[in-house]
Design a protein around this motif. Sequence first.
Motif, PDB file in Angstrom:
ATOM      1  N   PHE A  18       4.760   1.562   7.377  1.00 30.72           N
ATOM      2  CA  PHE A  18       4.899   2.839   8.077  1.00 30.72           C
ATOM      3  C   PHE A  18       4.394   4.004   7.227  1.00 30.72           C
ATOM      4  O   PHE A  18       3.878   4.986   7.760  1.00 30.72           O
ATOM      5  CB  PHE A  18       6.347   3.075   8.528  1.00 30.72           C
ATOM      6  CG  PHE A  18       7.285   3.485   7.417  1.00 30.72           C
ATOM      7  CD1 PHE A  18       7.498   4.820   7.142  1.00 30.72           C
ATOM      8  CD2 PHE A  18       7.952   2.542   6.662  1.00 30.72           C
ATOM      9  CE1 PHE A  18       8.356   5.208   6.121  1.00 30.72           C
ATOM     10  CE2 PHE A  18       8.810   2.905   5.648  1.00 30.72           C
ATOM     11  CZ  PHE A  18       9.009   4.247   5.375  1.00 30.72           C
ATOM     12  N   VAL A  19       4.502   3.889   5.899  1.00 27.94           N
ATOM     13  CA  VAL A  19       3.997   4.946   5.024  1.00 27.94           C
ATOM     14  C   VAL A  19       2.475   4.955   5.059  1.00 27.94           C
ATOM     15  O   VAL A  19       1.849   6.010   5.124  1.00 27.94           O
ATOM     16  CB  VAL A  19       4.520   4.774   3.578  1.00 27.94           C
ATOM     17  CG1 VAL A  19       3.861   5.755   2.634  1.00 27.94           C
ATOM     18  CG2 VAL A  19       6.028   4.924   3.545  1.00 27.94           C
ATOM     19  N   ARG A  20       1.871   3.761   5.027  1.00 29.27           N
ATOM     20  CA  ARG A  20       0.407   3.685   5.108  1.00 29.27           C
ATOM     21  C   ARG A  20      -0.112   4.274   6.419  1.00 29.27           C
ATOM     22  O   ARG A  20      -1.144   4.930   6.436  1.00 29.27           O
ATOM     23  CB  ARG A  20      -0.057   2.235   5.000  1.00 29.27           C
ATOM     24  CG  ARG A  20       0.042   1.676   3.622  1.00 29.27           C
ATOM     25  CD  ARG A  20      -0.717   0.340   3.555  1.00 29.27           C
ATOM     26  NE  ARG A  20      -0.525  -0.284   2.278  1.00 29.27           N
ATOM     27  CZ  ARG A  20      -1.173   0.063   1.182  1.00 29.27           C
ATOM     28  NH1 ARG A  20      -2.065   1.021   1.233  1.00 29.27           N
ATOM     29  NH2 ARG A  20      -0.946  -0.558   0.049  1.00 29.27           N
ATOM     30  N   GLN A  21       0.611   4.049   7.493  1.00 28.87           N
ATOM     31  CA  GLN A  21       0.136   4.497   8.803  1.00 28.87           C
ATOM     32  C   GLN A  21       0.435   5.971   9.071  1.00 28.87           C
ATOM     33  O   GLN A  21      -0.402   6.673   9.635  1.00 28.87           O
ATOM     34  CB  GLN A  21       0.773   3.640   9.897  1.00 28.87           C
ATOM     35  CG  GLN A  21       0.284   3.984  11.274  1.00 28.87           C
ATOM     36  CD  GLN A  21       0.877   3.074  12.331  1.00 28.87           C
ATOM     37  OE1 GLN A  21       1.697   2.219  12.052  1.00 28.87           O
ATOM     38  NE2 GLN A  21       0.467   3.278  13.565  1.00 28.87           N
ATOM     39  N   TRP A  22       1.608   6.462   8.679  1.00 31.36           N
ATOM     40  CA  TRP A  22       2.046   7.779   9.112  1.00 31.36           C
ATOM     41  C   TRP A  22       2.074   8.837   8.016  1.00 31.36           C
ATOM     42  O   TRP A  22       2.079  10.030   8.330  1.00 31.36           O
ATOM     43  CB  TRP A  22       3.432   7.688   9.746  1.00 31.36           C
ATOM     44  CG  TRP A  22       3.441   6.849  10.967  1.00 31.36           C
ATOM     45  CD1 TRP A  22       3.897   5.565  11.093  1.00 31.36           C
ATOM     46  CD2 TRP A  22       2.939   7.199  12.253  1.00 31.36           C
ATOM     47  NE1 TRP A  22       3.712   5.104  12.360  1.00 31.36           N
ATOM     48  CE2 TRP A  22       3.128   6.095  13.106  1.00 31.36           C
ATOM     49  CE3 TRP A  22       2.341   8.341  12.769  1.00 31.36           C
ATOM     50  CZ2 TRP A  22       2.747   6.098  14.431  1.00 31.36           C
ATOM     51  CZ3 TRP A  22       1.963   8.346  14.097  1.00 31.36           C
ATOM     52  CH2 TRP A  22       2.171   7.230  14.917  1.00 31.36           C
ATOM     53  N   VAL A  23       2.141   8.458   6.746  1.00 30.33           N
ATOM     54  CA  VAL A  23       2.292   9.450   5.684  1.00 30.33           C
ATOM     55  C   VAL A  23       1.009   9.621   4.877  1.00 30.33           C
ATOM     56  O   VAL A  23       0.561  10.749   4.653  1.00 30.33           O
ATOM     57  CB  VAL A  23       3.471   9.067   4.750  1.00 30.33           C
ATOM     58  CG1 VAL A  23       3.603  10.055   3.616  1.00 30.33           C
ATOM     59  CG2 VAL A  23       4.766   8.985   5.548  1.00 30.33           C
ATOM     60  N   LEU A  24       0.423   8.527   4.415  1.00 30.40           N
ATOM     61  CA  LEU A  24      -0.751   8.618   3.549  1.00 30.40           C
ATOM     62  C   LEU A  24      -1.941   9.351   4.166  1.00 30.40           C
ATOM     63  O   LEU A  24      -2.676  10.011   3.426  1.00 30.40           O
ATOM     64  CB  LEU A  24      -1.163   7.233   3.064  1.00 30.40           C
ATOM     65  CG  LEU A  24      -0.215   6.588   2.059  1.00 30.40           C
ATOM     66  CD1 LEU A  24      -0.752   5.234   1.616  1.00 30.40           C
ATOM     67  CD2 LEU A  24       0.044   7.475   0.877  1.00 30.40           C
ATOM     68  N   PRO A  25      -2.159   9.291   5.478  1.00 32.63           N
ATOM     69  CA  PRO A  25      -3.280  10.072   6.019  1.00 32.63           C
ATOM     70  C   PRO A  25      -3.183  11.565   5.723  1.00 32.63           C
ATOM     71  O   PRO A  25      -4.200  12.234   5.564  1.00 32.63           O
ATOM     72  CB  PRO A  25      -3.208   9.804   7.525  1.00 32.63           C
ATOM     73  CG  PRO A  25      -2.599   8.458   7.626  1.00 32.63           C
ATOM     74  CD  PRO A  25      -1.588   8.406   6.510  1.00 32.63           C
ATOM     75  N   PHE A  26      -1.965  12.102   5.579  1.00 30.27           N
ATOM     76  CA  PHE A  26      -1.826  13.527   5.271  1.00 30.27           C
ATOM     77  C   PHE A  26      -2.313  13.842   3.863  1.00 30.27           C
ATOM     78  O   PHE A  26      -2.707  14.964   3.583  1.00 30.27           O
ATOM     79  CB  PHE A  26      -0.362  13.969   5.430  1.00 30.27           C
ATOM     80  CG  PHE A  26       0.080  14.017   6.855  1.00 30.27           C
ATOM     81  CD1 PHE A  26      -0.240  15.096   7.652  1.00 30.27           C
ATOM     82  CD2 PHE A  26       0.804  12.974   7.398  1.00 30.27           C
ATOM     83  CE1 PHE A  26       0.156  15.139   8.984  1.00 30.27           C
ATOM     84  CE2 PHE A  26       1.201  13.005   8.721  1.00 30.27           C
ATOM     85  CZ  PHE A  26       0.875  14.094   9.525  1.00 30.27           C
TER      86      PHE A  26
END
Length: 113
Positions: A18-26
């Motif tokens: 979930f971090v790879r999908q929702w947080v790291l793009p920011f």
Amino acid sequence: MSDDAPEAPEVQRGWPPFVRQWVLPFVEDAGLVPVLVALLGHAMVIIGPLLLALGRGNPGASIPLTPLILLSYWLCRTEHEDSGRLGGVTLSVVLTWVASLGFAWLAARTGIL
């Protein structure tokens, strides 16, 4: 002697999905940096008064600060484990804490809070 003992499951390192999908793009996408700055600004507005309260001798402020410090440590450690170096996530964490300390100092000097 037969060794039929089950092997211990391998510990998964790195970012949770979930971090790879929702947080790291920011952190990785330059177009989302303004959103990241706004989110970190909100974190600063929460952390700054807690640091100010702790500096004024209120030990109760350490209760919400402790999980935030542990979360910061986990973010930096996980980024280092995942990529082998410190990068954008660590920079964001450090800048948020430095800005929060500055906000708390300014609020104490000016008497705003």
